[in-house]
Every structure is written in structure tokens, then in C-alpha cells.
Design a protein around this motif. Structure first.
Motif, PDB file in Angstrom:
ATOM      1  N   ALA A 107       1.011  -1.098  -0.805  1.00 17.67           N
ATOM      2  CA  ALA A 107      -0.032  -0.358   0.358  1.00 17.67           C
ATOM      3  C   ALA A 107       0.583   1.461  -0.043  1.00 17.67           C
ATOM      4  CB  ALA A 107      -0.419  -0.320   1.073  1.00 17.67           C
ATOM      5  N   PHE A 108       1.896   1.081   0.836  1.00 14.77           N
ATOM      6  CA  PHE A 108       2.533   2.524   0.879  1.00 14.77           C
ATOM      7  C   PHE A 108       4.066   2.675  -0.951  1.00 14.77           C
ATOM      8  CE2 PHE A 108       6.471   4.453   1.948  1.00 14.77           C
ATOM      9  CZ  PHE A 108       6.222   5.711   2.609  1.00 14.77           C
ATOM     10  N   ARG A 109       3.706   1.749  -1.490  1.00 20.25           N
ATOM     11  CA  ARG A 109       4.793   1.719  -2.578  1.00 20.25           C
ATOM     12  C   ARG A 109       3.362   2.676  -3.974  1.00 20.25           C
ATOM     13  NH1 ARG A 109       9.732   3.441  -1.027  1.00 20.25           N
ATOM     14  NH2 ARG A 109      10.907   1.009  -0.028  1.00 20.25           N
ATOM     15  N   LEU A 110       2.147   1.712  -3.373  1.00 17.42           N
ATOM     16  CA  LEU A 110       1.391   2.109  -4.172  1.00 17.42           C
ATOM     17  C   LEU A 110       1.272   2.860  -4.840  1.00 17.42           C
ATOM     18  CD1 LEU A 110      -1.288  -0.871  -4.495  1.00 17.42           C
ATOM     19  CD2 LEU A 110       0.133   0.270  -6.625  1.00 17.42           C
ATOM     20  N   VAL A 111       0.804   3.934  -2.915  1.00 18.63           N
ATOM     21  CA  VAL A 111       1.020   5.133  -2.682  1.00 18.63           C
ATOM     22  C   VAL A 111       1.540   6.186  -3.746  1.00 18.63           C
ATOM     23  CG1 VAL A 111      -0.122   7.095  -1.352  1.00 18.63           C
ATOM     24  CG2 VAL A 111      -0.919   5.069  -0.934  1.00 18.63           C
ATOM     25  N   GLU A 112       3.248   6.176  -3.325  1.00 20.05           N
ATOM     26  CA  GLU A 112       3.892   6.857  -3.889  1.00 20.05           C
ATOM     27  C   GLU A 112       4.146   6.537  -5.112  1.00 20.05           C
ATOM     28  OE1 GLU A 112       7.978   6.717  -0.652  1.00 20.05           O
ATOM     29  OE2 GLU A 112       7.446   4.081  -2.102  1.00 20.05           O
ATOM     30  N   LEU A 113       3.940   5.290  -6.037  1.00 17.00           N
ATOM     31  CA  LEU A 113       4.038   5.366  -6.836  1.00 17.00           C
ATOM     32  C   LEU A 113       1.777   6.738  -7.999  1.00 17.00           C
ATOM     33  CD1 LEU A 113       4.192   1.219  -8.179  1.00 17.00           C
ATOM     34  CD2 LEU A 113       5.054   3.262  -8.758  1.00 17.00           C
ATOM     35  N   LEU A 114       1.676   6.482  -6.992  1.00 16.15           N
ATOM     36  CA  LEU A 114       0.316   7.125  -7.748  1.00 16.15           C
ATOM     37  C   LEU A 114       1.031   8.691  -7.367  1.00 16.15           C
ATOM     38  CD1 LEU A 114      -2.629   8.048  -7.993  1.00 16.15           C
ATOM     39  CD2 LEU A 114      -3.622   7.260  -5.882  1.00 16.15           C
ATOM     40  N   GLU A 115       1.389   8.723  -6.341  1.00 16.36           N
ATOM     41  CA  GLU A 115       2.127  10.280  -6.728  1.00 16.36           C
ATOM     42  C   GLU A 115       2.492  10.857  -6.936  1.00 16.36           C
ATOM     43  OE1 GLU A 115       1.782  11.263  -1.075  1.00 16.36           O
ATOM     44  OE2 GLU A 115       3.301  10.504  -1.832  1.00 16.36           O
ATOM     45  N   ALA A 116       3.601   9.541  -7.648  1.00 19.03           N
ATOM     46  CA  ALA A 116       4.645   9.951  -8.554  1.00 19.03           C
ATOM     47  C   ALA A 116       4.156  10.020 -10.231  1.00 19.03           C
ATOM     48  CB  ALA A 116       5.631   8.782  -9.183  1.00 19.03           C
ATOM     49  N   ALA A 117       2.477   9.637 -10.184  1.00 22.29           N
ATOM     50  CA  ALA A 117       2.472   9.903 -11.583  1.00 22.29           C
ATOM     51  C   ALA A 117       1.942  11.149 -11.466  1.00 22.29           C
ATOM     52  CB  ALA A 117       1.450   8.537 -11.486  1.00 22.29           C
ATOM     53  N   VAL A 118       0.957  11.617 -10.354  1.00 15.31           N
ATOM     54  CA  VAL A 118       0.377  13.238 -10.622  1.00 15.31           C
ATOM     55  C   VAL A 118       1.663  14.239 -10.690  1.00 15.31           C
ATOM     56  CG1 VAL A 118      -0.504  14.700  -9.166  1.00 15.31           C
ATOM     57  CG2 VAL A 118      -1.252  12.117  -8.827  1.00 15.31           C
ATOM     58  N   ASP A 119       2.674  13.931 -10.000  1.00 15.42           N
ATOM     59  CA  ASP A 119       3.360  14.564  -9.964  1.00 15.42           C
ATOM     60  C   ASP A 119       4.101  14.593 -11.948  1.00 15.42           C
ATOM     61  OD1 ASP A 119       4.114  15.340  -7.595  1.00 15.42           O
ATOM     62  OD2 ASP A 119       6.027  14.174  -6.980  1.00 15.42           O
ATOM     63  N   VAL A 120       4.062  13.935 -12.364  1.00 14.40           N
ATOM     64  CA  VAL A 120       4.578  14.019 -13.938  1.00 14.40           C
ATOM     65  C   VAL A 120       4.004  14.603 -15.068  1.00 14.40           C
ATOM     66  CG1 VAL A 120       5.064  12.342 -15.445  1.00 14.40           C
ATOM     67  CG2 VAL A 120       6.521  11.856 -13.648  1.00 14.40           C
ATOM     68  N   ARG A 121       2.041  14.416 -14.728  1.00 12.39           N
ATOM     69  CA  ARG A 121       1.256  15.076 -14.782  1.00 12.39           C
ATOM     70  C   ARG A 121       0.928  16.132 -14.517  1.00 12.39           C
ATOM     71  NH1 ARG A 121      -2.606  10.001 -16.117  1.00 12.39           N
ATOM     72  NH2 ARG A 121      -4.226  12.259 -17.169  1.00 12.39           N
ATOM     73  N   GLU A 122       0.083  17.359 -15.353  1.00 13.04           N
ATOM     74  CA  GLU A 122      -0.776  18.245 -14.724  1.00 13.04           C
ATOM     75  C   GLU A 122      -1.655  17.981 -13.031  1.00 13.04           C
ATOM     76  OE1 GLU A 122       0.287  21.647 -14.561  1.00 13.04           O
ATOM     77  OE2 GLU A 122       1.747  21.270 -16.688  1.00 13.04           O
ATOM     78  N   ALA A 123      -1.286  18.463 -11.900  1.00 15.43           N
ATOM     79  CA  ALA A 123      -2.316  17.666 -10.742  1.00 15.43           C
ATOM     80  C   ALA A 123      -3.791  17.968 -11.339  1.00 15.43           C
ATOM     81  CB  ALA A 123      -1.006  18.129 -10.168  1.00 15.43           C
ATOM     82  N   ASP A 124      -3.933  19.148 -12.117  1.00 16.09           N
ATOM     83  CA  ASP A 124      -5.426  19.644 -12.370  1.00 16.09           C
ATOM     84  C   ASP A 124      -5.583  18.547 -13.027  1.00 16.09           C
ATOM     85  OD1 ASP A 124      -4.058  20.665 -14.037  1.00 16.09           O
ATOM     86  OD2 ASP A 124      -5.135  22.714 -14.278  1.00 16.09           O
ATOM     87  N   GLU A 125      -5.100  18.314 -13.547  1.00 20.35           N
ATOM     88  CA  GLU A 125      -5.587  16.418 -14.912  1.00 20.35           C
ATOM     89  C   GLU A 125      -5.744  15.635 -14.571  1.00 20.35           C
ATOM     90  OE1 GLU A 125      -2.981  17.617 -19.013  1.00 20.35           O
ATOM     91  OE2 GLU A 125      -3.483  20.134 -18.558  1.00 20.35           O
ATOM     92  N   PHE A 126      -5.371  15.823 -13.082  1.00 22.90           N
ATOM     93  CA  PHE A 126      -5.695  13.720 -13.338  1.00 22.90           C
ATOM     94  C   PHE A 126      -6.538  14.292 -12.363  1.00 22.90           C
ATOM     95  CE2 PHE A 126      -4.331   9.955 -11.331  1.00 22.90           C
ATOM     96  CZ  PHE A 126      -3.200   9.422 -11.674  1.00 22.90           C
ATOM     97  N   ARG A 127      -7.683  13.148 -12.314  1.00 23.88           N
ATOM     98  CA  ARG A 127      -8.428  12.899 -11.854  1.00 23.88           C
ATOM     99  C   ARG A 127      -8.347  11.841 -10.540  1.00 23.88           C
ATOM    100  NH1 ARG A 127     -10.178  17.381 -11.924  1.00 23.88           N
ATOM    101  NH2 ARG A 127     -12.286  17.002 -11.974  1.00 23.88           N
ATOM    102  N   LEU A 128      -9.977  12.073  -9.614  1.00 22.82           N
ATOM    103  CA  LEU A 128      -9.203  10.976  -9.052  1.00 22.82           C
ATOM    104  C   LEU A 128     -10.862   9.804  -8.560  1.00 22.82           C
ATOM    105  CD1 LEU A 128      -8.358  12.741  -5.817  1.00 22.82           C
ATOM    106  CD2 LEU A 128      -7.173  10.894  -7.007  1.00 22.82           C
ATOM    107  N   TYR A 129     -11.419   9.436  -9.351  1.00 19.23           N
ATOM    108  CA  TYR A 129     -12.813   8.602  -9.175  1.00 19.23           C
ATOM    109  C   TYR A 129     -13.886   8.364  -7.993  1.00 19.23           C
ATOM    110  CZ  TYR A 129     -11.812   9.979 -14.256  1.00 19.23           C
ATOM    111  OH  TYR A 129     -10.806  11.039 -15.245  1.00 19.23           O
TER     112      TYR A 129
END
Length: 295
Positions: free
Chosen positions: A87-109
Motif C-alpha cells: 500500500a505504501f509503495r502504491l501510494v508513492e507510485l500514485l503521487e509520482a504519476a500525479v507529479d509527472v502530469r498536471e495535477a489539475d488534469e489528474f482525476r480521482l474517481y
């Protein structure tokens, strides 16, 4: 011309198809009975078809995401150690994906559901071949959809880590989403995965659409599902099992394709990691890793 309906409401992606009928009265009655917010579309075919969509969460921007250590610790404290590490690594990966893309374009469903990560680990058959274990890890995480977004991209990352836990020198083929070569060979796997998991959860709804002479269902991102290509006539529990198995095979084939593309045929039949070996690698082998480089 093929008759098409949308799986996600075109103006509200958090609303998904629940009921369909040629009777507007029936759909209106079902709408009145629904405990969730609803939207209705009438499709103007020769015989009109009415589709009811339900939604239970609001789509948020990733700008709202704040997975700090205290918040995360409180959410995963009840999990066994293995589940906490993943879980900790998955959240780190999610945060990295958000950092790479524009945060305001990354949607949470949806909400973060860490308990499903523990379920995914328990449903993995460890010590099979490398591609089988890696494929199962990827498939189980995707099927349980624990993150608010990026479950496929983070699932692929976990597949990579699974292979690396056997051979830390393994070099993953380039995985950047803006890379045309990556998209050319990986996107078809992701698209077919999304088709399988959508049919898995909706076989009876799609069976009804097929009976109404609908040919195509289109989910978000323009992914189309041709109903004639899928077996829909079964109990929903049977569909969950059947399509989970097909998805696992699909992800194992993806793992094999990754190894072949990386010219690591030597790993195709090598035993995969044990659960503890995988967790140890996640905990100790990725300490200095910048996950943004993976996206």
C-alpha cells in the motif's frame, strides 16, 4: 451503422450504466427507487432505448490529494505487514504519476481502499514462473481497483518490481506515457484489460443491451466493447470468476511480452519470488528510487 450506448455518462464520468429498457416508464420507476444520484439518457434509435446511469462519488482533482504519512498510517495500520508495504509503495507510485502530469488534469474517481491490496496479495500464486507471478500481481491489483486512479499504470509498475525482486539488474522497457513506442505495444494490453474488467462487472447489464440490439458499449477514453465478442449469458458470480481468470491470463501474457521485449527470455521459466522476497524487495530495494522516472 452500429448501435452504440455509453457506459459512462458523457457529461459525468462518475455515473455509470445501471439499467436499460425500451420503456421510459420502467426506467423512471427504477430512477425513483434508486438511493443514488441518477442521470437518464434516451437514445433515439428507431425504437428508442432509455438508459439509467448512477453515480455515488464526486470526481475530484488530484490537487486535493494529500496522502501524508500520518493519514496513510491510519488507513493501513490494520493490514498485515505485507499489505502495508505494498500500500505504501502504491501510494508513492500514485503521487509520482500525479507529479509527472498536471495535477489539475489528474482525476480521482473513488476512495482509497487499502484492504483490497491485502486481498490481491492473498490471491497471488507465489513461486510459479516469473511471468505468472508478475502477471498475477498486476492482475489482482487491477481487479481490486484499490487506488483512486492509475490502477493500470501502478499495476504495471508492480509487475516490474516483481521481476526485479528476482533479478535486480532487470531493465524494464521504456514506460513513459508520452513515448509513442510504449503506447504502440502497451496500450492495446491496457485497453483489452479495461474491456475485460468492464464486462466482468456488467455481464447481465450488457446482456440486456445485446437483447435490445445494441452492438457497442463505449466507456470513457473512447474504449469500445463489441458485445458480440463476449459471453454474457451466465450468472454474475460466474462472470466474476471467468473474467478474472481471463484477465489473469491477459496480464501473464503481458508479463511474457515485457520479458521478450527486454530480451530476457531466460526469466520466462525461472521461478518467481516468494511473497516475502517480493515484500522485502519493495521495502529495502526501492529506498532511493525516484518513481517519477517510471512515468
Amino acid at each position: 451503422m452500429a448501435r452504440l450506448v455509453f457506459y459512462h455518462h458523457p457529461q459525468a464520468e462518475n455515473f455509470s450504466l445501471k439499467f436499460s429498457s425500451v420503456s421510459l416508464g420502467e426506467i423512471q420507476s427504477l430512477r425513483e427507487q434508486s438511493a443514488e444520484p441518477t442521470k437518464l439518457i434516451g437514445y433515439p434509435f428507431e425504437t428508442p432505448i432509455y438508459v439509467l446511469y448512477e453515480g455515488d462519488t464526486e470526481i475530484e482533482s488530484a490537487e486535493e490529494i494529500d496522502f501524508d504519512k500520518e493519514w496513510l498510517s491510519s488507513r493501513i495500520s490494520d493490514l498485515p505487514r505485507a499489505g502495508q508495504v505494498v500500500a505504501f509503495r502504491l501510494v508513492e507510485l500514485l503521487e509520482a504519476a500525479v507529479d509527472v502530469r498536471e495535477a489539475d488534469e489528474f482525476r480521482l474517481y473513488k476512495e482509497f481502499e487499502p484492504k483490497k491490496i491485502h486481498e490481491a496479495l492473498n490471491h497471488t500464486s507465489w513461486r510459479k514462473s516469473v511471468p505468472e507471478v508478475a502477471g498475477e500481481v498486476m492482475s489482482n491489483l487491477i481487479l481490486r481497483h484499490s487506488l483512486p486512479n492509475a490502477n493500470h499504470r501502478t499495476g504495471i509498475a508492480m509487475l516490474q518490481f516483481c521481476i526485479e525482486s528476482v533479478d535486480p539488474d532487470f531493465t524494464m522497457p521504456r514506460t513513459h506515457v508520452d513515448d509513442d513506442t510504449w503506447r504502440e505495444w502497451v496500450d492495446p494490453y491496457i485497453i483489452d484489460s479495461k474491456r475485460l474488467i468492464t464486462v466482468r462487472r456488467n455481464n447481465l447489464r450488457f446482456k440486456k443491451l445485446k437483447e435490445l440490439d445494441i452492438d457497442l458499449v463505449e466507456r470513457k477514453d473512447g474504449i469500445q466493447i463489441r458485445l458480440a465478442e463476449f459471453d454474457l449469458d451466465m450468472h454474475w458470480r460466474e462472470a466474476l470468476s471467468k473474467y478474472a481468470s481471463l484477465h489473469e491470463t491477459h496480464c501473464t501474457e503481458f508479463a511474457q511480452a515485457v520479458l521478450k521485449r527486454a530480451e530476457r527470455d531466460d526469466l520466462l521459466n525461472q521461478p518467481g519470488p516468494t511473497k516475502q522476497e517480493f515484500i522485502t524487495y519493495l521495502e529495502e530495494g526501492l529506498v532511493e528510487r525516484d518513481f517519477r522516472e517510471m512515468f
